[in-house]
Write an enzyme that holds these catalytic residues in place. Structure first.
Site, PDB file in Angstrom:
ATOM      1  N   LYS A 291       0.852  -1.185   0.000  1.00 28.41           N
ATOM      2  CA  LYS A 291       0.000   0.000   0.000  1.00 28.41           C
ATOM      3  C   LYS A 291       0.893   1.242   0.000  1.00 28.41           C
ATOM      4  O   LYS A 291       1.855   1.331   0.766  1.00 28.41           O
ATOM      5  CB  LYS A 291      -0.874  -0.041   1.258  1.00 28.41           C
ATOM      6  N   GLU A 377     -19.241  -6.431  10.627  1.00 25.80           N
ATOM      7  CA  GLU A 377     -20.150  -5.694  11.507  1.00 25.80           C
ATOM      8  C   GLU A 377     -21.187  -6.599  12.164  1.00 25.80           C
ATOM      9  O   GLU A 377     -21.581  -6.356  13.319  1.00 25.80           O
ATOM     10  CB  GLU A 377     -20.850  -4.583  10.713  1.00 25.80           C
ATOM     11  N   ARG A 405     -25.590  -3.120   7.905  1.00 19.99           N
ATOM     12  CA  ARG A 405     -25.332  -4.530   7.657  1.00 19.99           C
ATOM     13  C   ARG A 405     -25.729  -5.408   8.849  1.00 19.99           C
ATOM     14  O   ARG A 405     -25.936  -6.602   8.695  1.00 19.99           O
ATOM     15  CB  ARG A 405     -23.843  -4.741   7.397  1.00 19.99           C
TER      16      ARG A 405
END
Length: 662
Positions: A291, A377, A405
């Site tokens: 990254k 979640e 969610r």
């Protein structure tokens, strides 16, 4: 990497790229030059607008290889999450749009069907792409269409349950499908060398698979010796594979595995992708990337590699240009640590968002009392229920858009058991540049139907601290504390408090309008009151603080006014206005109610201020609406009086004869 601000305007290979076909014609040497130009372009452009710079610097070579192997848009490329699709946008003819990335009428920060035929899915929540890909592959198989599907999934997304549900079905279906795992979180080096390359190729050779099937069938016909012998041979085969690549987990599911490959080696990635595409079944290509690769400030940012600067940043340092401000997240983080100092039963949970939600500050002081469950979640909510059953008070911090969610878990796993779990929703309401999938505008409607759940909407730093403490003091059910993104407004003290919950922020000798200003709209409500007062009407502005269920004090206040107006940064359907109107009907309070909020729709990206202006949620717009509504009540009352005065003495005005409302 040396980045010049105007690199994107210099002539070069990138300037000639207007579509994937241009990339397919380039030599290996040219591809290396193009990759460097793309990184220069990304840093130059995103440094002016903000956006997800770190993830996209890491997928330059990977995206180039994808577009060389696959024929987009006929072949479908899916990005999970969509914030790693900037390079894809560059290669599909959208370079010119980067000057207005994430700005009004500019490029979206995520894939967008309206922008390009090369974009298919717009949902930017993680862990969903494999399910989309499974469905697409099944659809093309049923329709007899020869079209490839490739899904790029981050290693973080693999912490989400949907990925594993999808992988299970993908393996069972057996349709051609390439899953690219963009792994920028692993410390080990990719396996490099002839043996690894040979085995990767061998595993994807259909004739090799046919030989294995023949051996299995032949040995399987010998009851006592055959099956054990096959298992031994298979174990030896897999043992050799395990020595060069960590594929066992995926191949146990029935999905072929290739890798790990160096995600910054275009030739290696392209070779792996081409073999995977030609295999004829589901294949995982494991690409190890870094990254922020190639940009020093991102590589040296240990926290998140410049994952997503919220605004313009200095190209040389990576630091934001705007002066730092006190943000809602900072206030929450500080107060949570203070509460944890006082209460050893308070623990923190987040779903792969420790730094952005502020939970990281608690983790630094109390690591043993802080849990990051990954992009999960649903698990976070039910795990919190377990913690509460064990005698603790969990504080679950997520973005407002992501708690959607876990509705079932909040409803049945937490609320039905009346468990003390506090959900803290950052970035509630209209958040702006990230667009509709990230707008946290559903929570007050969606979770307002949960029995026993209470929702607080603080208006400033002082009330955030106060309401967070009130939330963790609740021991007979779940609570939600929601707040927007960005800098916290100046504290707005109440004139007085009605009952334990409702703050009066402005009032007049006249009681024409009760204006219920939810959360961050409190300041707007006070401004509206001043504007309406100039027209001769009196407005009482209240902040209900705890907005769901509707406070009884609001109903009592409503009964003493001629008109009630609610203004909220959530959807109107099922929102605070709806709830208050229902409570008033139940109490036989027949004062008219007007509710202002966000229409249930997909609103485009832009700044929060721009979008609120479009929706008529500014002080000027609301004041004009309120003045118009209350003045019409005066006209209606006058018309009624005139009608009564014109009737003969003793006559009765029936509803049919009464003036129609305007």
């Amino acid at each position: 990497m040396s980045v010049e601000p105007d690199t994107a305007n210099h002539p070069g290979l990138l300037a000639a790229v207007r579509g994937p076909q241009d990339v397919k014609r380039m030599s290996t040497e040219q591809l290396g030059i193009l990759a460097a130009e793309i990184r220069d372009f990304l840093v130059a452009k995103v440094s002016r607008t903000g956006g997800h710079i770190g993830p996209n610097l890491g997928v330059v070579e990977l995206t180039l290889a994808l577009h060389r192997v696959f024929d987009s848009p006929r072949d479908r490329l899916l990005f999970d999450t969509g914030h790693q699709a900037y390079v894809h946008k560059i290669l599909t003819g959208r370079q010119d749009g980067f000057d207005r990335l994430r700005q009004r009428d500019g490029l979206s920060g995520y894939p967008s069907q309206a922008e390009s035929e090369h974009d298919l899915i717009e949902n930017s929540h993680a862990s969903t792409a494999l399910s989309y890909a499974d469905g697409l592959a099944k659809a093309y198989a049923l329709r007899g269409e020869s079209r490839a599907v490739a899904a790029v999934v981050g290693d973080g997304a693999l912490t989400g349950g949907m990925c594993w549900e999808a992988l299970n079905n993908i393996a069972t279906a057996g349709n051609p499908l390439v899953i690219v795992v963009n792994d920028n979180g692993r410390s080990y080096s990719p396996t490099i060398g002839g043996l690894a390359d040979h085995l990767s190729t061998l595993r994807l050779n259909p004739s090799y698979e046919r030989v294995l099937d023949t051996v299995r069938e032949a040995l399987g016909s010998t009851p006592l010796v055959g099956r054990p012998m096959y298992e031994v041979l298979h174990a030896v085969k897999r043992g050799i594979k395990d020595a060069v690549a960590p594929q066992a987990m995926f191949e146990d599911l029935g999905i072929k595995y290739v890798g790990p490959v160096d995600g910054h080696d275009i030739v290696a990635v392209e070779g792996a992708l081409r073999a995977a595409k030609n295999f004829g079944g589901p294949v995982i290509v494991h690409a190890v990337t870094r990254k922020g690769y190639g940009y020093r400030p991102a590589e040296e940012d240990e926290a998140d590699c410049l994952h997503g600067p919220g605004g313009a940043f200095n190209v040389e340092t990576g630091q934001l240009v705007a002066a730092p401000t006190v943000k809602w997240t900072h206030v929450f983080a500080d107060e949570l640590v203070a509460i944890a100092d006082e209460r050893p039963d308070v623990v923190g949970i987040t779903a792969a968002m420790a730094e952005p939600t502020g939970i990281a500050k608690l983790a630094r002081k109390y690591p043993e009392r802080t849990y990051d469950v990954g992009i999960a979640e649903q698990h976070a909510a039910t795990s919190a229920a377990g913690l509460a059953l064990g005698g603790l008070h969990p504080v679950v911090a997520v973005y407002a858009t992501f708690l959607n969610r876990a509705f079932d878990q909040v409803l049945l796993d937490v609320a039905m058991h009346k468990l003390p779990v506090t959900f803290v929703l950052d970035r509630a309401g209209i958040t702006g540049p990230d667009g509709p999938s990230h707008y946290g505008m559903w929570d007050m409607s969606v979770f307002g139907v949960v029995p026993g759940l209470r929702i607080a909407a603080p208006r400033d730093a002082a009330t955030l601290r106060e309401e967070l403490r009130e939330a963790v003091a609740v021991n007979d059910g779940p609570t939600i504390v929601r707040f927007p993104t960005g800098a916290v407004a100046a504290d707005l003290p109440a004139l007085r408090r009605v009952g334990p919950r409702v703050d009066v922020l402005a009032e007049s000798a006249r009681t024409d309008v009760l204006l219920v200003a939810v959360g961050s709209f409190a300041g707007l409500g006070v401004q509206v009151a001043g504007r309406v007062a100039e027209q001769g009407y009196g407005v009482t502005v209240v902040d209900p603080r705890w907005v769901r269920p509707a406070p009884a004090e609001l109903v009592e206040l409503a009964a003493g006014h001629r008109l009630v107006v609610t203004v909220e940064d959530g959807v109107r359907v099922g929102g605070v206005g709806d709830a208050l109107a229902q409570a008033m009907r139940d109490a036989d309070v027949e004062v008219p109610v007007k509710d202002l909020g966000v229409p249930a729709d997909w609103h485009p990206h832009g700044t929060r201020a721009q979008i609120l202006a479009d929706l008529g949620l500014t002080a000027q717009d609301v004041a004009r609406d309120v003045t118009g509504w209350i003045s019409r009540l005066d006209v209606d009352a006058a018309d009624t009086e005139d009608a009564l005065a014109s009737e003969p003495v003793g006559s009765v005005v029936t509803p049919r004869e009464a003036p129609a409302p305007k």
